[in-house]
Design an enzyme around this catalytic site. Structure first.
Site, short mmCIF file in Angstrom:
data_model
loop_
_atom_site.label_atom_id
_atom_site.label_comp_id
_atom_site.label_asym_id
_atom_site.label_seq_id
_atom_site.Cartn_x
_atom_site.Cartn_y
_atom_site.Cartn_z
N CYS A 1 -11.44 54.56 5.66
CA CYS A 1 -11.17 55.81 4.75
C CYS A 1 -11.01 55.60 3.15
O CYS A 1 -11.31 56.36 2.38
CB CYS A 1 -9.63 56.33 5.38
N GLN B 1 -22.97 60.19 13.39
CA GLN B 1 -22.47 59.36 11.94
C GLN B 1 -23.75 58.85 11.55
O GLN B 1 -24.14 58.92 10.45
CB GLN B 1 -21.82 58.15 12.46
N GLU C 1 -17.52 62.47 1.10
CA GLU C 1 -17.29 61.20 1.95
C GLU C 1 -18.44 61.02 2.74
O GLU C 1 -18.77 61.72 3.71
CB GLU C 1 -15.98 61.32 2.62
N GLU D 1 -2.99 61.52 7.02
CA GLU D 1 -3.97 60.61 6.27
C GLU D 1 -5.35 60.94 6.29
O GLU D 1 -6.07 60.98 7.43
CB GLU D 1 -3.85 59.24 7.17
N LYS E 1 -2.88 60.75 21.08
CA LYS E 1 -3.99 61.23 21.37
C LYS E 1 -5.03 60.41 20.43
O LYS E 1 -5.46 60.70 19.22
CB LYS E 1 -4.37 62.67 21.33
P1 NAD Z 1 -11.86 63.78 12.77
O1 NAD Z 1 -10.91 64.49 11.72
O2 NAD Z 1 -13.22 64.29 13.41
O3 NAD Z 1 -10.90 63.14 14.32
C1 NAD Z 1 -9.88 62.89 14.04
C2 NAD Z 1 -8.93 62.95 15.40
O4 NAD Z 1 -8.67 64.37 15.44
C3 NAD Z 1 -9.75 62.54 16.54
O5 NAD Z 1 -8.66 62.07 17.53
C4 NAD Z 1 -10.24 63.95 17.14
O6 NAD Z 1 -10.50 64.18 18.50
C5 NAD Z 1 -9.02 64.95 16.74
N1 NAD Z 1 -9.29 66.40 16.60
C6 NAD Z 1 -10.64 66.75 16.03
N2 NAD Z 1 -10.35 68.13 16.06
C7 NAD Z 1 -8.87 68.43 16.08
C8 NAD Z 1 -8.43 69.66 16.36
N3 NAD Z 1 -8.99 71.07 16.09
N4 NAD Z 1 -7.03 69.69 16.72
C9 NAD Z 1 -6.37 68.19 16.84
N5 NAD Z 1 -7.12 67.22 16.95
C10 NAD Z 1 -8.37 67.35 16.53
O7 NAD Z 1 -12.00 62.41 12.11
P2 NAD Z 1 -12.86 61.30 12.50
O8 NAD Z 1 -14.27 61.58 12.47
O9 NAD Z 1 -12.31 60.61 13.97
O10 NAD Z 1 -12.53 60.00 11.56
C11 NAD Z 1 -13.05 59.92 10.36
C12 NAD Z 1 -12.16 60.48 9.33
O11 NAD Z 1 -11.02 60.10 9.13
C13 NAD Z 1 -12.83 60.19 7.74
O12 NAD Z 1 -12.61 61.48 7.08
C14 NAD Z 1 -11.79 59.24 7.27
O13 NAD Z 1 -11.76 59.06 5.79
C15 NAD Z 1 -10.62 59.45 7.94
N6 NAD Z 1 -9.64 58.54 7.92
C16 NAD Z 1 -8.45 58.40 7.12
C17 NAD Z 1 -7.59 57.36 7.23
C18 NAD Z 1 -6.54 57.23 6.19
O14 NAD Z 1 -5.54 56.46 6.34
N7 NAD Z 1 -6.43 58.18 5.36
C19 NAD Z 1 -8.04 56.16 7.92
C20 NAD Z 1 -9.11 56.36 8.68
C21 NAD Z 1 -10.07 57.39 8.76
#
Ligand code: NAD
Length: 517
Positions: free
Chosen positions: A318, A365, A420, A284, A209
């Site tokens: 990230c 954002q 962050e 992650e 997803k």
């Molecule tokens: P997010 O957590 O809002 O969403 C990530 C994914 O989770 C999306 O596909 C979203 O639709 C899904 N999601 C949201 N709510 C959910 C739920 N209740 N149940 C299941 N899935 C759900 O993150 P984002 O805004 O898309 O990305 C930014 C974040 O990702 C930042 O905090 C960043 O640091 C982190 N990130 C971490 C890494 C790493 O490798 N550590 C890499 C890239 C991004």
């Protein structure tokens, strides 16, 4: 892997900022792009969403829809999971001869290379990242990741364990089963590849997803998998929101593993939800990584690293080096240098040649980052570069453009040094002694990455040993290689993507006791 297989997320210094791109250039760059249909990819076929609903994919540079994606629901997830479970049970993939399975992964890499231009434009339009970053750095790295894991298929060996008496002990590495994967919007294809390639190499079946904002390249990846020879049902993609698709995927009884990349808050919820069915979980999550420059460093190199650390992909990384810790003896020199780079970084339309920083990915954002900038000023940090929207200057009144921003004299416990921001906003903090740098580095809840810039090898290695972070770069920033594991300490998550470690994440160890009497 050779050095050319690694990716340096390095920003080059542009001429002048910002630039407004003529409409002709915008249109010509995007006109030949091919989008996937607004459907899921299930059981080897484009599949209509159960509800018939679709949502817009928004181009952050003009705030208009460039295409649409399917809005999935629980039923779509169930159909995809059933397809994956059937494919897994059928042995069509996990028992395929290892050399043949390796060939399929290698072929995926080749097809990703062949389709690089189209994939890069899809990625740029969805995320606002520059054509250079998507096409020259990230999509090629996606292909390298598939090649790297193609190599592991024939080498994922078990072991033989000495047992008492006339017995033989064996350990077998077996695939986990159906793996649910949930990915964010900042590196859509790259972060999907971090999970998909090792999971396939180990013989699993997948339901992916992607973020609802950036689903196009994940859909193409599944289609490419089918063309490369993946049996139907082995790699499925269901698009849609976190609540509509993510939650049912995490709750599904027949999903054995969830691999999630995203925010710490959603990661926490996923961990709680997964407990119900005792799924294996890899998380992650976010970061607030310290980039530490000592007085004896190669200052021009450190400045380039500081800039790439926070301005690459508009800071939506990230592992962004969002806290720059600078030894006081070189503090003013570094402030001057980083301000000059920020001022020269060309902000513009992502597909235009010469753009070094595109718009941030979405409206939330955009508003959130500007709010953090306001907060930084309120907290008393000194704004020395950027700090404003460039929507009018660059986008003619549209687009989520923000100038590269630098705050100096940031207090380590202030909100902009703790939270962050996930945007092009750098917090610069001075320090006196190495112990002070470590103390500041460790003052957040995160532990994803860190960097140290120094010519003193002893200091570099002792800092690397002492820093609590999943990755430590020495005299570098934002370098990634398929062979080097990546993941977090603390609230940056647990488990590792990439490298040999990811194989453990997608396999179970089975012990076999053979009685030879
Ligand atoms: P997010 O957590 O809002 O969403 C990530 C994914 O989770 C999306 O596909 C979203 O639709 C899904 N999601 C949201 N709510 C959910 C739920 N209740 N149940 C299941 N899935 C759900 O993150 P984002 O805004 O898309 O990305 C930014 C974040 O990702 C930042 O905090 C960043 O640091 C982190 N990130 C971490 C890494 C790493 O490798 N550590 C890499 C890239 C991004």
């Amino acid at each position: 892997m050779g050095r050319e297989a690694s990716a340096s997320l390095f920003i080059t210094i542009g001429s002048e900022m910002p630039v407004q791109t003529p409409d002709s250039e915008k249109n010509s760059a995007a006109q030949n792009v091919e989008f996937p249909p607004p459907k899921h990819f299930i059981n080897g076929e484009w599949t209509n969403p159960d509800s018939g609903a679709v949502t817009d994919s928004i181009d952050p540079s003009n705030e208009t829809a460039h295409t649409q994606i399917a809005a999935g629901n629980e039923k779509d997830v169930d159909i995809a999971v059933q397809a994956a479970a059937a494919a897994f049970q059928s042995d069509s993939w996990r028992r395929m001869a290892p050399a043949k399975r390796a060939q399929v992964l290698w072929k995926m890499a080749e097809l990703i290379d062949t389709n690089r231009a189209n994939l890069a434009v899809c990625e740029s339009l969805d995320t606002g990242k520059t054509a250079f970053d998507a096409g020259k750095i990230e999509i090629p790295l996606v292909a390298e990741i598939f090649r790297y894991y193609a190599g592991w298929v024939t080498k994922a060996e078990g072991g033989v364990v000495p047992l008492p008496g006339n017995s033989l002990g064996l350990t077998l590495r077996e695939p986990v089963g159906v793996c649910g994967m949930i990915t964010p919007w900042n590196f859509p294809m790259l972060l999907a590849a971090w999970k998909v390639a090792p999971a396939l190499a180990c013989g699993n079946a997948i339901v992916l997803k992607p973020s609802e904002q950036t689903s196009l390249t994940s859909l193409w990846m599944a289609k490419i998998g089918q063309e490369a020879g993946l049996p139907p049902g082995v790699f499925n993609v269901v698009t849609g929101s976190g609540s509509g698709v993510g939650t049912p995927l995490v709750r599904h009884q027949e999903v054995q593993k969830i691999s999630f990349t995203g925010s710490t808050e959603v990661g926490r919820m996923i961990q709680r939800e997964s407990a119900e069915t005792l799924k294996r979980v890899t998380l992650e999550l976010g970061g607030k990584s310290p980039n530490i420059i000592f007085g004896d460093a190669d200052i021009p190199a450190a400045l380039r690293g500081a800039a790439s650390g926070i301005f690459y992909n508009k800071g939506e990384v990230c592992a962004a080096g969002s806290r720059l810790l600078v030894e006081r003896s070189i503090y003013e020199e570094v402030l001057e240098g980083i301000t000059a780079i920020a001022a020269k970084t060309t902000v513009g339309y992502p597909l235009a040649e010469g753009t070094r920083m595109g718009p941030v990915c979405n409206q939330d954002q955009y508003e959130g980052v500007l709010e953090w900038i306001r907060k930084g000023t309120e907290e008393g940090a000194r704004l020395i570069a950027g700090g404003q929207s460039l929507r009018n200057e660059v986008g003619g009144g549209k687009g989520f453009f923000i100038s590269p921003t630098v705050f100096a004299d940031v207090s380590p416990d202030s909100a902009i040094a703790q939270e962050e921001i996930f945007g092009p906003v750098l917090a610069v903090i001075p320090f006196d002694e190495p112990e002070d740098a470590l103390k500041i580095a460790h003052s957040t809840r995160y532990g994803l990455a860190a960097a140290v810039w120094t010519r003193d090898v002893g200091r570099a290695l002792s800092m690397a040993r002492d820093l609590r972070a999943g990755t430590v770069w020495i005299n570098a920033y934002n370098l990634y290689d398929p062979g080097l594991p990546f993941g977090g300490f603390g609230e940056s998550g647990f488990g590792r993507d990439l490298g040999k470690d990811a194989l453990a994440a997608y396999t179970e160890t089975k012990s076999v006791w053979v009685n030879l009497d």
